[in-house]
Write a protein that holds these residues in place. Sequence first.
Motif, PDB file in Angstrom:
ATOM      1  N   TRP A  18       4.832  -0.022 -18.481  1.00 40.64           N
ATOM      2  CA  TRP A  18       5.433  -1.031 -16.661  1.00 40.64           C
ATOM      3  C   TRP A  18       5.834  -1.047 -16.189  1.00 40.64           C
ATOM      4  N   ARG A  19       6.933  -0.002 -16.414  1.00 44.51           N
ATOM      5  CA  ARG A  19       8.169   0.437 -15.864  1.00 44.51           C
ATOM      6  C   ARG A  19       7.474   0.836 -14.123  1.00 44.51           C
ATOM      7  N   VAL A  20       6.380   2.011 -14.595  1.00 46.26           N
ATOM      8  CA  VAL A  20       5.137   2.195 -12.964  1.00 46.26           C
ATOM      9  C   VAL A  20       4.366   1.317 -12.720  1.00 46.26           C
ATOM     10  N   VAL A  21       4.085   0.493 -13.083  1.00 46.65           N
ATOM     11  CA  VAL A  21       2.882  -0.634 -12.894  1.00 46.65           C
ATOM     12  C   VAL A  21       3.801  -1.474 -11.875  1.00 46.65           C
ATOM     13  N   THR A  22       5.309  -1.553 -12.526  1.00 49.73           N
ATOM     14  CA  THR A  22       6.262  -2.887 -11.537  1.00 49.73           C
ATOM     15  C   THR A  22       6.726  -1.981 -10.254  1.00 49.73           C
ATOM     16  N   ALA A  23       7.023  -0.477 -10.225  1.00 43.31           N
ATOM     17  CA  ALA A  23       7.071  -0.151  -9.212  1.00 43.31           C
ATOM     18  C   ALA A  23       6.153   0.760  -8.399  1.00 43.31           C
ATOM     19  N   TYR A  24       4.596   0.473  -8.944  1.00 42.49           N
ATOM     20  CA  TYR A  24       3.561   0.102  -7.762  1.00 42.49           C
ATOM     21  C   TYR A  24       3.511  -0.915  -6.889  1.00 42.49           C
ATOM     22  N   LEU A  25       3.759  -2.052  -7.788  1.00 43.41           N
ATOM     23  CA  LEU A  25       3.445  -3.335  -7.253  1.00 43.41           C
ATOM     24  C   LEU A  25       4.631  -3.822  -6.308  1.00 43.41           C
ATOM     25  N   THR A  26       5.793  -3.193  -6.080  1.00 45.59           N
ATOM     26  CA  THR A  26       6.600  -3.832  -5.106  1.00 45.59           C
ATOM     27  C   THR A  26       6.426  -2.957  -4.207  1.00 45.59           C
ATOM     28  N   TRP A  27       6.053  -1.458  -4.558  1.00 46.22           N
ATOM     29  CA  TRP A  27       5.343  -0.736  -3.345  1.00 46.22           C
ATOM     30  C   TRP A  27       4.448  -1.399  -2.340  1.00 46.22           C
ATOM     31  N   HIS A  28       3.269  -1.845  -3.110  1.00 48.76           N
ATOM     32  CA  HIS A  28       1.985  -2.973  -3.098  1.00 48.76           C
ATOM     33  C   HIS A  28       2.484  -3.785  -2.171  1.00 48.76           C
ATOM     34  N   ARG A  29       3.621  -4.747  -1.858  1.00 49.80           N
ATOM     35  CA  ARG A  29       3.702  -5.607  -0.977  1.00 49.80           C
ATOM     36  C   ARG A  29       4.743  -5.449  -0.454  1.00 49.80           C
ATOM     37  N   LEU A  30       5.420  -4.191  -0.192  1.00 53.66           N
ATOM     38  CA  LEU A  30       5.806  -4.112   0.753  1.00 53.66           C
ATOM     39  C   LEU A  30       4.790  -3.216   2.135  1.00 53.66           C
ATOM     40  N   GLU A  31       3.586  -2.833   1.102  1.00 54.58           N
ATOM     41  CA  GLU A  31       2.374  -1.572   2.344  1.00 54.58           C
ATOM     42  C   GLU A  31       1.887  -3.090   2.584  1.00 54.58           C
ATOM     43  N   TYR A  32       1.473  -4.015   2.571  1.00 47.08           N
ATOM     44  CA  TYR A  32       0.408  -4.944   2.607  1.00 47.08           C
ATOM     45  C   TYR A  32       0.807  -6.283   2.714  1.00 47.08           C
ATOM     46  N   ASP A  33       1.786  -6.376   2.321  1.00 46.82           N
ATOM     47  CA  ASP A  33       2.575  -7.970   2.749  1.00 46.82           C
ATOM     48  C   ASP A  33       1.461  -9.086   2.103  1.00 46.82           C
ATOM     49  N   GLY A  34       0.475  -8.714   1.390  1.00 42.21           N
ATOM     50  CA  GLY A  34      -0.183  -9.866   0.720  1.00 42.21           C
ATOM     51  C   GLY A  34      -1.363 -10.179   1.348  1.00 42.21           C
ATOM     52  N   ALA A  35      -1.820  -9.129   1.731  1.00 41.42           N
ATOM     53  CA  ALA A  35      -3.065  -8.407   3.050  1.00 41.42           C
ATOM     54  C   ALA A  35      -4.366  -8.853   2.005  1.00 41.42           C
TER      55      ALA A  35
END
Length: 555
Positions: free
Chosen positions: A371-388
């Motif tokens: 879950w630590r790795v998944v949480t870090a990736y989802l944080t990067w995902h929000r910054l990269e795509y901003d919900g697009a």
Amino acid sequence: MGGKRKEGPRLPGVTYSNVAWQLDVPPPVVPKDRKQELTVAFIESLSGLIRDVKIKFSTEFSDTIQRGLRVRIQPRGATYFARVQYQGREFRLRIGRIDAWTLAHARTVCASIVRHVSTGNGPPTDEWIELHRQALLAADARKKGHGDATVPYVPEVMARQPAATTWTYGEARVAYVEWLKSEEAVGNLAPATIRNYSKVLTCPALLPFDERHVARLEAADLAMAVEGLVKEGKRSQANDVSRNMKRFFRWLAEPAQERRSGVREGIMDRVRAPKLSGVKGRQHFPSLAEAGLILATSRASGVLNPAVAATVHLAVWTGQRRLSIVTAEVEHFEPWDGEPGWGLWRCYHRKVRRTNQTGKPHVIPLPPACWRVVTAYLTWHRLEYDGATPWAFPKQRPAKAGRPARVGHLVADTLTHTMTAIPGSLSSPHDMRRVISSSVQDVAGIHIALVGHVLDHADDEVGVRKTNGTTRRYTEAEMLAFKRPVMEAWERLLEPAAAAAVLLPREELKAELVRRRAEQRGVNRDAKRVRSKVVNRKPQEGTNKRRAGVAGAPG
């Protein structure tokens, strides 16, 4: 006046009747034996009899030399025809008039007709019979020295069939795909299932069927197509074609389609799918060390694309199927309330039918290390795509020029190719299911029924799902109490294996991954590098003129 006229004396040579005066004509002499060897003299005698006498009856003569050949005498002339049996019915096929056909030609063509029918092709067309006559006449002309006589081509088969009003294969396929899409709309089928069925039914081996009517396709036609694929070494595709075509024809034979298709029930059931020889031998059972190596590579910084690395990470940890992973959405991941450090992934069942029956998702508990790795990736995902995009693992290919950008999810093959390209890995994503199942059972002692709940197996013989379907529907949806022990055991085994993995230096590992991916795509990197140098050396249009203009410009 009136009354019956008295008969006068009968004169010799005159025949009297109540209606007319007729000359005394001798009755025609017709052979009594209706089955005999037809000869040229006999045929000429029939011609003379028809020419000189007005025959008012019909009769037939069978040839004892050529089976099925008959000559029929009628008031309007004599005709050769062939009498054959096909599928329990009698057919009388006209060959031609005796003045247009010689006896030898009639026998030859009658033999061809019998062979055409006996080989299962049915009665031939009139055009086929006429082509035979023209070919025989041309052959006779050549024998007499007329070398310029062209012998027409006579096809081996030209069956006589009524005009079909049912679907062709192409039309039936379109109707079938439309029906599949309607089933998808109500949730009975997954989009991937429809894509797979459509792809198989349009493969090159089946394209010759497009203009043929499905009512006239037989099991032998499909068997020949399957055999051709096997000879080309495409045994797996032949297996898919056989299974999908049988499913397709069962749908065509249903009452809702049978009038439009004309297909009989069970017409393709005799076709056997080729065995996939050596499938069990090709199965790979990864070791725990190999699973740790793959996990460690996915965690290496800057080696893999973040989205691709996250899919590899999730495949090793959960053992879920490729499509379930790449189609995951951001909202499917959430923290596990009441369990610090744990997360939940609601990936739903692979089988749409099972989801519809139970109405419950397939939820996997993710241990803290995962879950630590998944949480870090989802944080990067929000910054990269901003919900697009709703997809958790978006596709990285840029949009084409002039088209709006559409961010889809990663293709399932990307996950497979990446995992098999990792140095030291021989595993596919599906192999992770084997290493999880075998490791937690053999090493950690977890019961197989609990492992089946995590891997979403349909054949759970000893678990709650199959023991009592009603109980399963009333059971708590997530069944996390059964799944958590499996994931805890897998964490205890996998984390030490990942920590013990020895990787190449980062740049070397990245270069090796690029090289292996190029080999998978069949790309010659050296040739590509040479082409790039040539293109870069070629001056662009107008470059020299601009340079000359700059050089000659006033300072």
